[in-house]
Design a protein around this motif. Structure first.
Motif, PDB file in Angstrom:
ATOM      1  N   SER A 203       0.839  -1.196   0.000  1.00 20.28           N
ATOM      2  CA  SER A 203       0.000   0.000   0.000  1.00 20.28           C
ATOM      3  C   SER A 203       0.876   1.247   0.000  1.00 20.28           C
ATOM      4  O   SER A 203       1.997   1.249   0.521  1.00 20.28           O
ATOM      5  CB  SER A 203      -0.899   0.033   1.244  1.00 20.28           C
ATOM      6  OG  SER A 203      -1.897  -0.944   1.182  1.00 20.28           O
ATOM      7  N   LYS A 356      -9.764   6.828  -5.346  1.00 18.82           N
ATOM      8  CA  LYS A 356      -9.509   6.110  -4.094  1.00 18.82           C
ATOM      9  C   LYS A 356     -10.821   5.847  -3.353  1.00 18.82           C
ATOM     10  O   LYS A 356     -11.023   4.756  -2.790  1.00 18.82           O
ATOM     11  CB  LYS A 356      -8.541   6.910  -3.212  1.00 18.82           C
ATOM     12  CG  LYS A 356      -7.110   6.913  -3.734  1.00 18.82           C
ATOM     13  CD  LYS A 356      -6.191   7.714  -2.832  1.00 18.82           C
ATOM     14  CE  LYS A 356      -4.749   7.681  -3.333  1.00 18.82           C
ATOM     15  NZ  LYS A 356      -3.825   8.463  -2.468  1.00 18.82           N
ATOM     16  N   ALA A 434      -7.154  -1.026   0.383  1.00 18.47           N
ATOM     17  CA  ALA A 434      -6.158  -0.106   0.934  1.00 18.47           C
ATOM     18  C   ALA A 434      -5.778  -0.509   2.360  1.00 18.47           C
ATOM     19  O   ALA A 434      -6.650  -0.734   3.208  1.00 18.47           O
ATOM     20  CB  ALA A 434      -6.703   1.318   0.921  1.00 18.47           C
TER      21      ALA A 434
END
Length: 454
Positions: A203, A356, A434
């Motif tokens: 990540s 995102k 994430a």
């Protein structure tokens, strides 16, 4: 994967770091012996593969001797104690020349280690040398560098992919069992897939970039290349400065297959091989995930704007003062990057944030997403066009097509070797939510066992 050796194979081909570490502690191996095996493999294979650009046997053997002495004194620094590791040449090392693959830094020796290298040394690992990077890591083919082109261990006429070209070739061929790479649009996973290794992009910001030469601050990552998922986890834990922790999760895994063609054309043979591997790994959990196809073009454009603007920011003075020192292809990419406008960059930053959020929503429905890592097999070195189906497409665009979205969104992604097409490796990419690095590594270590010895 069945036991198949590449044309060019060294001592560590397919070997497990866990097994090597057990033998070290049992006294049947020493770090000096392991390091000498790495040096011998490099001496034999590197003239063909050009994976290493800097090796210093006395430095490496001195580190190994110290590792053996510490173990003899009862000081065990962890699972990588005494294990040879290679470091990509865009990552600073105080005792090895670090050129970033460019004539601009020919002969340059940093004053300090990058933080990830410092952590490797503190863990007792032996840094055996620096591996070839595409110049300034600005290219996915691994054949534009001060030191030339890295070569694929399965066929030395072919590229490794990049930009972590030498690191993938070094591990795939068995010169070393572990290597550090960096990944801005796929630069760990692309060469891992094309050379037949495990490559893990963590990540965003989970591994410090201190002492790593930047390409694009919004997209850069550091991660491991290894023979096995468990080995990649061990290296990740060291460079992240923490142990992986996973909560027990009784739920059945929800796996989304990224619909073929969502991010661009895929060679039908690669697609078949990878999908078959995904079915074997995930079984009934595998389901079609068509949601990404409408987002693909926008994600690609957003990443290009961010990367171009940030790359030119890094190199603006060099482009003005000594443009002739760049490789021509890299210089041309930077010239194109110079055209990016400020408003485009600001808009791309906003788009990145939106993507995102969209990925967070998508991962409410899936635990992992899967796709081919790279939609083709390795082309010949310097090839810039490849036939996929009925289309002739740009090699660089092709190899980046299925990896770069996960740099834009900062998600953890791993490439696993799952077979061959015409004798060349292909990779399966598995993407996690994430911050779910630990879970992704745990799940894949359980599901994916690479039967290549060790």
């Amino acid at each position: 994967m069945s036991l198949v050796k590449p044309t060019h194979a060294g001592y560590f081909f397919g070997q497990s770091v866990i097994v090597l570490a057990e033998r070290l502690r049992a006294g049947s191996l020493t770090s000096v012996e392991l390091t000498q095996a790495a040096l011998d493999s490099i001496e034999r294979l590197n003239p063909t593969l050009n994976a290493f650009v800097q090796v210093d046997a006395p430095i490496a053997l001195a580190q190994a001797l110290k590792a053996d002495e510490l173990l003899a004194q009862g000081q065990d620094l962890g699972p990588l104690h005494g294990i040879p590791v290679a470091v990509k040449d865009n990552i600073d090392t105080f005792d090895y020349v670090t050129t970033y693959g460019s004539a601009h830094f020919d002969g340059f020796k940093p004053s300090h280690d990058a933080l990830c290298v410092k952590r490797l040394r503190e863990a007792g690992a032996v840094i055996v040398g620096k591996t070839l990077t595409h110049e300034f890591a600005y290219g996915p083919t691994g054949d534009r560098s001060l030191q030339g082109a890295a070569r694929n261990p399965w066929d030395a006429r072919c590229m490794t992919g990049g930009s972590s070209a030498g690191s993938a070739a070094a591990v795939a061929s068995g010169m070393v069992p572990l290597a550090l790479g960096t990944d801005t649009g796929g630069s760990i996973r692309i060469p891992a897939a094309l050379c037949g290794t495990v490559g893990f992009k963590p990540s965003f910001a989970s591994v410090s970039l201190e002492g790593v030469f930047p390409l694009s601050s919004s997209l850069d990552h550091v991660g491991p290349i290894a023979n096995h998922v468990e080995d990649a986890r061990l290296l990740f834990e060291v460079i992240a400065g923490r142990k992986c922790v996973v909560q027990a999760d009784p739920r059945a895994l929800r796996v989304g297959w990224i619909t073929s063609g969502s991010f661009g054309p895929v060679d039908a043979r690669v697609d078949h091989q990878v999908y078959e591997a995904a079915q074997q790994l995930f079984g009934d959990a595998l389901q079609e995930a068509a949601e990404l196809a409408p987002l693909a073009a926008g994600m690609k454009e957003t990443l290009l704007v961010l990367q171009r603007a940030e790359a030119f920011n890094i190199h603006a003075e060099r482009m003005q003062q000594a443009p002739q020192l760049f490789d021509q292809e890299v210089r041309e990419r930077l010239e194109l990057s110079q055209e990016t406008r400020g408003w485009q960059y600001i808009r791309a930053q906003a788009s990145q944030a939106q993507y995102k959020v969209q990925m967070a929503h998508l991962f409410e429905r899936y635990d992992v997403l899967v796709s081919p890592s790279v939609p083709i097999t390795a082309t010949e070195v310097n090839a810039r066009e490849v036939r996929v189906g009925e289309q002739d497409i740009d090699v660089r665009a092709a190899v980046l097509s299925y990896t770069s979205a996960w740099n834009l969104t900062g998600l953890p992604a791993i490439s696993l070797p799952v077979g061959w097409v015409n004798g060349m490796p292909v990779g399966l990419q598995v993407i996690g939510a994430a911050g779910e690095d630990d879970r992704l590594l745990q799940v894949m270590a359980k599901l994916f066992v690479r039967n290549q010895g060790g």
